[in-house]
Scaffold this active site. Sequence first.
Site, PDB file in Angstrom:
ATOM      1  N   TYR A  45      37.357  24.336  34.869  1.00 14.40           N
ATOM      2  CA  TYR A  45      38.278  24.064  35.975  1.00 14.40           C
ATOM      3  C   TYR A  45      39.551  23.460  35.422  1.00 14.40           C
ATOM      4  CZ  TYR A  45      37.366  24.983  40.817  1.00 14.40           C
ATOM      5  OH  TYR A  45      37.287  25.593  42.032  1.00 14.40           O
ATOM      6  N   GLU A  47      42.733  22.994  37.551  1.00 11.37           N
ATOM      7  CA  GLU A  47      43.778  22.952  38.590  1.00 11.37           C
ATOM      8  C   GLU A  47      44.985  22.194  38.069  1.00 11.37           C
ATOM      9  OE1 GLU A  47      42.010  21.325  42.110  1.00 11.37           O
ATOM     10  OE2 GLU A  47      41.333  23.278  42.790  1.00 11.37           O
ATOM     11  N   ASP A 191      59.643  43.678  41.686  1.00 12.99           N
ATOM     12  CA  ASP A 191      58.198  43.798  41.471  1.00 12.99           C
ATOM     13  C   ASP A 191      57.999  44.970  40.509  1.00 12.99           C
ATOM     14  OD1 ASP A 191      55.510  44.374  41.561  1.00 12.99           O
ATOM     15  OD2 ASP A 191      55.350  44.329  43.754  1.00 12.99           O
ATOM     16  N   THR A 217      52.000  42.913  37.869  1.00  8.11           N
ATOM     17  CA  THR A 217      50.588  42.871  37.526  1.00  8.11           C
ATOM     18  C   THR A 217      50.528  42.931  36.005  1.00  8.11           C
ATOM     19  OG1 THR A 217      50.448  45.270  37.603  1.00  8.11           O
ATOM     20  CG2 THR A 217      49.832  44.094  39.602  1.00  8.11           C
ATOM     21  N   LYS A 220      48.330  47.254  34.674  1.00  6.70           N
ATOM     22  CA  LYS A 220      48.713  48.668  34.828  1.00  6.70           C
ATOM     23  C   LYS A 220      49.246  49.169  33.485  1.00  6.70           C
ATOM     24  CE  LYS A 220      48.992  48.019  39.775  1.00  6.70           C
ATOM     25  NZ  LYS A 220      49.809  47.936  40.994  1.00  6.70           N
ATOM     26  N   ARG A 226      43.064  42.255  34.730  1.00  3.49           N
ATOM     27  CA  ARG A 226      43.505  42.317  36.129  1.00  3.49           C
ATOM     28  C   ARG A 226      44.126  40.977  36.515  1.00  3.49           C
ATOM     29  NH1 ARG A 226      42.785  46.135  39.479  1.00  3.49           N
ATOM     30  NH2 ARG A 226      41.791  47.284  37.819  1.00  3.49           N
TER      31      ARG A 226
HETATM   32  C1  LIG Z   1      49.678  47.272  42.143  1.00  5.01           C
HETATM   33  C2  LIG Z   1      50.851  46.674  42.774  1.00  5.01           C
HETATM   34  C3  LIG Z   1      50.799  45.380  43.331  1.00  5.01           C
HETATM   35  C4  LIG Z   1      49.537  44.607  43.602  1.00  5.01           C
HETATM   36  O1  LIG Z   1      48.681  44.329  42.619  1.00  5.01           O
HETATM   37  P1  LIG Z   1      47.205  43.802  42.925  1.00  5.01           P
HETATM   38  O2  LIG Z   1      46.867  43.158  41.610  1.00  5.01           O
HETATM   39  O3  LIG Z   1      46.381  44.992  43.258  1.00  5.01           O
HETATM   40  O4  LIG Z   1      47.269  42.810  44.030  1.00  5.01           O
HETATM   41  C5  LIG Z   1      51.978  44.835  43.807  1.00  5.01           C
HETATM   42  N1  LIG Z   1      53.124  45.505  43.742  1.00  5.01           N
HETATM   43  C6  LIG Z   1      53.205  46.754  43.251  1.00  5.01           C
HETATM   44  C7  LIG Z   1      54.525  47.453  43.224  1.00  5.01           C
HETATM   45  C8  LIG Z   1      52.065  47.392  42.760  1.00  5.01           C
HETATM   46  O5  LIG Z   1      52.152  48.642  42.305  1.00  5.01           O
END
Ligand SMILES: *Cc1c(COP(=O)(O)O)cnc(C)c1O
Length: 412
Positions: A45, A47, A191, A217, A220, A226
């Site tokens: 933990y 926090e 994003d 993220t 990807k 993840r």
């Molecule tokens: C995949 C994605 C997310 C969200 O990711 P998670 O880890 O699944 O919550 C946010 N924004 C964009 C543009 C994405 O492609």
Amino acid sequence: MVERIFEIIENEKKRQQNTIELIASENFVSLNVLKAQGSILTNKYAEGYPKKRYYGGCMFVDEIENAAIDAATRLFGVKYANVQPHSGSSANMAVYRALLKKGDKILSMSLDEGGHLTHGHDLSFSGQDYNFIHYSVEKETCQINYDEVRRLAMKEKPRLILAGASAYSRKIDFEEFRDIARSCGAYLMVDMAHIAGIVAAGLHQNPCKYADVVTSTTHKTLRGPRGGIILTNNEQIIKKINKTVFPGIQGGPLMHVIAAKAVCFEEAMTPEFIKYQKKVINNAKILCDVLKLEGFKIITNGTDNHLVLVDVKKSVNLTGKEAEEILDNIGITCNKNMIPYDPTTPFITSGIRLGTAAMTTRGFVEKDFAEVAKIISACLTNYDNKKILDDLKLRVQKLCDDHPIYEEVSYE
Ligand SMILES: *Cc1c(COP(=O)(O)O)cnc(C)c1O
């Protein structure tokens, strides 16, 4: 029974080995990422933030988190990073909550045209808590029209402009977005969830240079565990972001995942990673070109990144849902996807989205992606011919057998 759980994990491993993975948001992590994420750090933990924790015994996890922050900032050439978001969605939530009040106006890309659920969908907290308005892509080219974004921004005066998408296969001009945001006094948030790996490799304009805040993220194209991250050059903004992530929306950070993020960021700074991303992009072009030769209609007529959006309705008169299922049956995994101005619903769709990041990790080269394109074409045009489908299944299996993955890993 515990054994049953491991049996299922082993089955999933075999599924990953024996299918062609074209889901554009997936990838295969390295054994080191896997090792860090599966480590004993999960027990701790922590926090708070390094040196400011609510628990004792944090000396080593402090080192881990500092290493991850340091690697993230070097990788993306940015001053500050928060590496605690559990996912891309929580990273986005943290930014909205840090910079905006409920009901504030956000200008983002329309969801049907490549935006993400957290970019203002009704069923997402984002659409429920904030007042989203959307820019569309141009009908002819299916690409972002920056004049149209500017016009909307000047008319609507949003508090925040959001750039970045989940199903947009072209480069995004973040500098142009920055200028638009400046003109109307809005924050610019980017994003970069899908293209973070390509950005890390220096093969796409780096949004950290232009945006007030960048979310991503890590799982990807970046090929990490993840999770999510938030990056900024602004000291006031990182202070607000840190407070919002913890204690605002999360409790204890996932220290094992943060360690795996650190591994992923270090891996992304190697010359091999740049070579890998070049191959990802090149393979997407091959996949796209061969599909076009086979008569398929591609949204934007090409790609600059790791993904190809195929209009299956116009190409072979199937819905995205049907195409996804038909390909699944011969061992090719992808997802149905809305296309710009799609007359159907997100559950049906007129398109499929294909990505090259995962199979490039598995070692697929140009000729393999050319073969994949031909298999997809033959499959979608002969979906009622069992003999042809059986033959295509064998071709899929051959490609998988020629590119093994995770042979070292066993859950039995
Ligand atoms: C995949 C994605 C997310 C969200 O990711 P998670 O880890 O699944 O919550 C946010 N924004 C964009 C543009 C994405 O492609």
